[in-house]
Design an enzyme around this catalytic site. Sequence first.
Site, PDB file in Angstrom:
ATOM      1  N   CYS A 156     -11.754  -3.141  -7.897  1.00 38.67           N
ATOM      2  CA  CYS A 156     -11.118  -4.080  -7.151  1.00 38.67           C
ATOM      3  C   CYS A 156     -11.512  -3.822  -5.906  1.00 38.67           C
ATOM      4  O   CYS A 156     -11.389  -2.967  -5.220  1.00 38.67           O
ATOM      5  CB  CYS A 156     -10.383  -4.362  -7.868  1.00 38.67           C
ATOM      6  SG  CYS A 156      -8.813  -5.580  -6.978  1.00 38.67           S
ATOM      7  N   ASP A 202       0.159  -2.330 -11.120  1.00 37.46           N
ATOM      8  CA  ASP A 202       0.066  -2.676  -9.717  1.00 37.46           C
ATOM      9  C   ASP A 202       0.576  -2.384  -8.447  1.00 37.46           C
ATOM     10  O   ASP A 202       1.584  -1.802  -8.663  1.00 37.46           O
ATOM     11  CB  ASP A 202      -0.124  -4.156  -9.871  1.00 37.46           C
ATOM     12  CG  ASP A 202      -2.239  -4.354  -9.322  1.00 37.46           C
ATOM     13  OD1 ASP A 202      -1.699  -4.568  -7.571  1.00 37.46           O
ATOM     14  OD2 ASP A 202      -2.677  -4.843 -10.399  1.00 37.46           O
ATOM     15  N   ASP A 255      -9.653 -12.341  -7.737  1.00 38.00           N
ATOM     16  CA  ASP A 255      -8.504 -13.246  -7.974  1.00 38.00           C
ATOM     17  C   ASP A 255      -7.879 -14.554  -8.148  1.00 38.00           C
ATOM     18  O   ASP A 255      -6.714 -14.480  -7.991  1.00 38.00           O
ATOM     19  CB  ASP A 255      -7.620 -12.831  -6.098  1.00 38.00           C
ATOM     20  CG  ASP A 255      -7.528 -10.795  -5.646  1.00 38.00           C
ATOM     21  OD1 ASP A 255      -7.409 -10.865  -6.766  1.00 38.00           O
ATOM     22  OD2 ASP A 255      -6.837 -11.037  -4.544  1.00 38.00           O
ATOM     23  N   LYS A 265      -6.390   1.303 -11.798  1.00 36.17           N
ATOM     24  CA  LYS A 265      -7.329  -0.221 -10.880  1.00 36.17           C
ATOM     25  C   LYS A 265      -7.636   0.891  -9.559  1.00 36.17           C
ATOM     26  O   LYS A 265      -6.689   1.015  -8.848  1.00 36.17           O
ATOM     27  CB  LYS A 265      -6.548  -1.005 -10.896  1.00 36.17           C
ATOM     28  CG  LYS A 265      -6.766  -2.231 -10.006  1.00 36.17           C
ATOM     29  CD  LYS A 265      -6.427  -3.034 -10.388  1.00 36.17           C
ATOM     30  CE  LYS A 265      -6.323  -4.473  -9.519  1.00 36.17           C
ATOM     31  NZ  LYS A 265      -5.673  -6.205  -9.201  1.00 36.17           N
ATOM     32  N   TRP A 266      -8.809   0.553  -8.625  1.00 38.91           N
ATOM     33  CA  TRP A 266      -9.321   0.781  -7.686  1.00 38.91           C
ATOM     34  C   TRP A 266      -9.364  -0.203  -6.681  1.00 38.91           C
ATOM     35  O   TRP A 266     -10.514  -0.695  -7.247  1.00 38.91           O
ATOM     36  CB  TRP A 266     -10.126   1.923  -7.571  1.00 38.91           C
ATOM     37  CG  TRP A 266     -10.598   2.911  -6.105  1.00 38.91           C
ATOM     38  CD1 TRP A 266     -11.502   2.242  -5.628  1.00 38.91           C
ATOM     39  CD2 TRP A 266     -10.551   4.566  -5.857  1.00 38.91           C
ATOM     40  NE1 TRP A 266     -11.821   3.434  -4.614  1.00 38.91           N
ATOM     41  CE2 TRP A 266     -11.314   4.815  -5.243  1.00 38.91           C
ATOM     42  CE3 TRP A 266     -10.002   5.707  -7.107  1.00 38.91           C
ATOM     43  CZ2 TRP A 266     -11.775   5.577  -4.491  1.00 38.91           C
ATOM     44  CZ3 TRP A 266     -10.261   6.827  -5.695  1.00 38.91           C
ATOM     45  CH2 TRP A 266     -10.846   6.797  -5.227  1.00 38.91           C
ATOM     46  N   ASP A 267      -8.390  -0.016  -5.790  1.00 43.46           N
ATOM     47  CA  ASP A 267      -8.376  -1.747  -5.380  1.00 43.46           C
ATOM     48  C   ASP A 267      -9.406  -0.875  -3.611  1.00 43.46           C
ATOM     49  O   ASP A 267      -8.935  -0.359  -3.591  1.00 43.46           O
ATOM     50  CB  ASP A 267      -6.883  -1.951  -4.956  1.00 43.46           C
ATOM     51  CG  ASP A 267      -7.363  -3.772  -4.495  1.00 43.46           C
ATOM     52  OD1 ASP A 267      -7.880  -4.037  -4.758  1.00 43.46           O
ATOM     53  OD2 ASP A 267      -5.918  -4.073  -5.396  1.00 43.46           O
ATOM     54  N   MET A 268      -9.302  -2.449  -3.345  1.00 43.19           N
ATOM     55  CA  MET A 268     -10.883  -1.980  -1.790  1.00 43.19           C
ATOM     56  C   MET A 268     -10.332  -3.914  -1.254  1.00 43.19           C
ATOM     57  O   MET A 268     -10.626  -4.098  -1.716  1.00 43.19           O
ATOM     58  CB  MET A 268     -11.700  -1.442  -1.835  1.00 43.19           C
ATOM     59  CG  MET A 268     -12.422  -1.004  -0.217  1.00 43.19           C
ATOM     60  SD  MET A 268     -12.757  -2.382   0.319  1.00 43.19           S
ATOM     61  CE  MET A 268     -13.268  -1.600   1.421  1.00 43.19           C
ATOM     62  N   ARG A 320      -5.080  -7.035   6.119  1.00 44.26           N
ATOM     63  CA  ARG A 320      -4.673  -6.897   5.694  1.00 44.26           C
ATOM     64  C   ARG A 320      -3.359  -6.406   5.950  1.00 44.26           C
ATOM     65  O   ARG A 320      -2.591  -5.002   4.925  1.00 44.26           O
ATOM     66  CB  ARG A 320      -4.831  -6.715   3.821  1.00 44.26           C
ATOM     67  CG  ARG A 320      -3.712  -7.217   3.139  1.00 44.26           C
ATOM     68  CD  ARG A 320      -3.837  -6.706   1.332  1.00 44.26           C
ATOM     69  NE  ARG A 320      -2.967  -7.262   0.865  1.00 44.26           N
ATOM     70  CZ  ARG A 320      -2.728  -6.938  -0.650  1.00 44.26           C
ATOM     71  NH1 ARG A 320      -3.248  -5.393  -1.121  1.00 44.26           N
ATOM     72  NH2 ARG A 320      -2.002  -7.302  -2.059  1.00 44.26           N
TER      73      ARG A 320
END
Length: 782
Positions: free
Chosen positions: A526, A366, A548, A476-479, A443
């Site tokens: 994600c 991750d 989450d 895993k394509w997070d945003m 963030r």
Amino acid sequence: MIHVDKKLLNFHLQTKHTSYIMRVLPSKHLGCVYYGDKLDDKKPINHLEAKHEIEIGNQVIYEEHDKTFNLNLAYLEMPTYGKGDFREPALHIRYDDGSRTSDFHYLKHDIIDKPIFKEMPETKAYKDNIKTLVIILKDDYRNVEVEMHYTVFYDQDVISRRAIYKNTSDQSFIIEKAMSMNFDTFSDQYQLTTFDGAWIRERMINKRLVEQGIIKIDSKKGVSSSDHNPFIVLAKDQTNEQYGKCYGFGLIYSGNFEAIIERSPYDMIRVQMGINSFDFYWELKPQESFTTPEALMSYSSSGLNTLSQNYHNLIKNHIIKPDWQGKERPVLFNNWEATFFDFTQRKLINLAKQAKKLGIELFVLDDGWFGSRNSDTEGLGDWTVNKKKLPLGLQKLAKKINDIGLDFGLWVEPEMVNPKSDLYKEHPDWVIKHPGYKPSFGRNQLILDLSKEDVRTYIKASISNIIDSANIKYMKWDMNRNFSDIYSNALNHKSQGKLMHLYQLGLYDILEYLTNKYPEVLFESCASGGNRFDLGMFLYMPQAWTSDNTDGYTRQLIHYGTSYCFPQSVMGAHVSDSPSSMSIRKTDLETRFDVNCFGLLGYELDITKLTKFQKHVIKNQIKFYKEHRALLQFGEYYRIKNPFETNNTYIAVTNKDKTEAILGIFQTLQNAAEGLEKIDMYMLDKTIDYHITNRKSFFNIGKFSYLVGHALPIKLNHNGIAFHTLKNRYLYEKEKEDQIVSGDQLVNNGFIPKQNFMGTGINESVRLMGDFGSRLYYFKKK
Ligand code: DGJ
């Protein structure tokens, strides 16, 4: 099936169990006549509509010669403002002369193969022959056309809708609201259910009666968001999972959306879905057109489970890419909750070795592997490996993990940049921000302006480089932030209202490119968990990280709410540590598995620190999951008892021919001497005899503390070292279920499990669930 009466201009769309009927009204507007159980397409339809025999007071009469007709009491497919309909318009245009009145009449229609719109995610015909009815409406005075598209998914009982707005005049105008769909019907005490929440509390069930007035849910966050999912249910009061009439409406879109439900003073219900009209304006120049996202409607008269299954089947067959349809997904390990940013290469390899021993198949690295990324304050945008942390580099690390016997997967967050990054130093102008304001952060990061071609080119190239550099099987394509400071330095003042939609189109362009280029890579979407869990993203990525929140209890609620629209085969579901860092709640390791096995199973905790007991338990869990993986991931999903309303969650999955089923029962609190249970298993086959067993699972005797003294022949101090050692090694098996029951009894009477604990002691036949306890039962044709 699409039936058209060319003389009367009636349009009757039929799916396996439903009919959707429209007609051209005498006023030439396109009217919405009926949506419900299937009707005979040969019969006249005039009895379906409300009667208008005399003028109604204080209404605006549309045309002088017919005083009984006013648009405010008509059921319309494309309502606009300015001619007497005072409800919400589906389209609102500001013309060059300042006027906002539009009026669309039927022009012509056609039936065609489902057309393809590349710029946006939409349902795909894939191998099926899917037809679309296109009805063209025109405002003659303005020279504007609307193409209304209706696509019939016969087997799934779903009809998709979208509107395309075309400027056929020689003057530009501004579209201020452009809905994908409008549906008008009679009111009959409808309940509206929306799926609302927040971070770590996604898709909670929220029900209310539709009273007179307007209810609107929307997102202004730039993502579809966890505040409100772009999916709603309108149900007759008293509808439940098994019985009753209900409609579903969903939007295939991942950005700002709105869903409007209006009950007029005459008790007419209007439902609209589309791009959020708030903060949206779109200049349409001569000969240009604006295509709206596709919306999906479905109807069921046999309760909410059927409605959900209609959406599940549609998603499985016409949204998920064929390469991933029905393809079993690996059991994965993700290092995030095990290490967060604090890992070394050695630690990762040790985790992988342990994962392999437990039966895990895919190792996911991750956040924190690239650039200067040691916390969430820096590094986003710099997509090259951090050699200080991972001296082997990606290619060799992946090889090492492969040699251990696992596939390798990686996390990325390509839409973002930290100001502390090389990318930002080089391209400070690539982000969404206003030149006059200091940008606000989420963030510690800013959002790249995907309306810009060079930004998209950079992302496509950097992600391609990563995938090409190593044997990567999963991404895993997070945003991780919502939008602020909405402004693009690439757009002029007339086009700023386009930015949020252009961002979506930019994102879809990137995803279309990458997922087509790497069809063998399993992409998981994600967004801080489920902040962008929508029908649009599943066109590109066949699964998403549901939340989450990995707490064993809250996940029951999240999965339950999510399942109204989405099948379990898209829900990433991981077992993490206890107590949960999101709730500081302790739940059993067995419960955490039982909840997450009704999804795409993963483990996300420090597995190098497991006790002997835990290792044994997890190995057993994974073995069970692999044995029943097809059923758990792709079986028909039934909600039986609702944790939002009761002390339990009951859910079941069955295979197509009902020869196999798995039932999960979950108890929130252990109440005192509760009522005896009978579980409704109406989804099974009456003609089959079932062998019912429960999944082998274990108690940690530490749970019983001093009570163990009553049961053990030897006396042990429950606070002493001997007991502490024993509790992590000794496996105390839970009661065993093993019986043969006929399907007609299960269907008509229900399944009666072993007696629940009543506070008077346990023996090998008592089912002690405890707080947050669970059991899984496996039903197999005898
Ligand atoms: C948010 C995701 O939801 C988490 O699973 C994890 O990937 C973090 N981002 C990493 O920053």
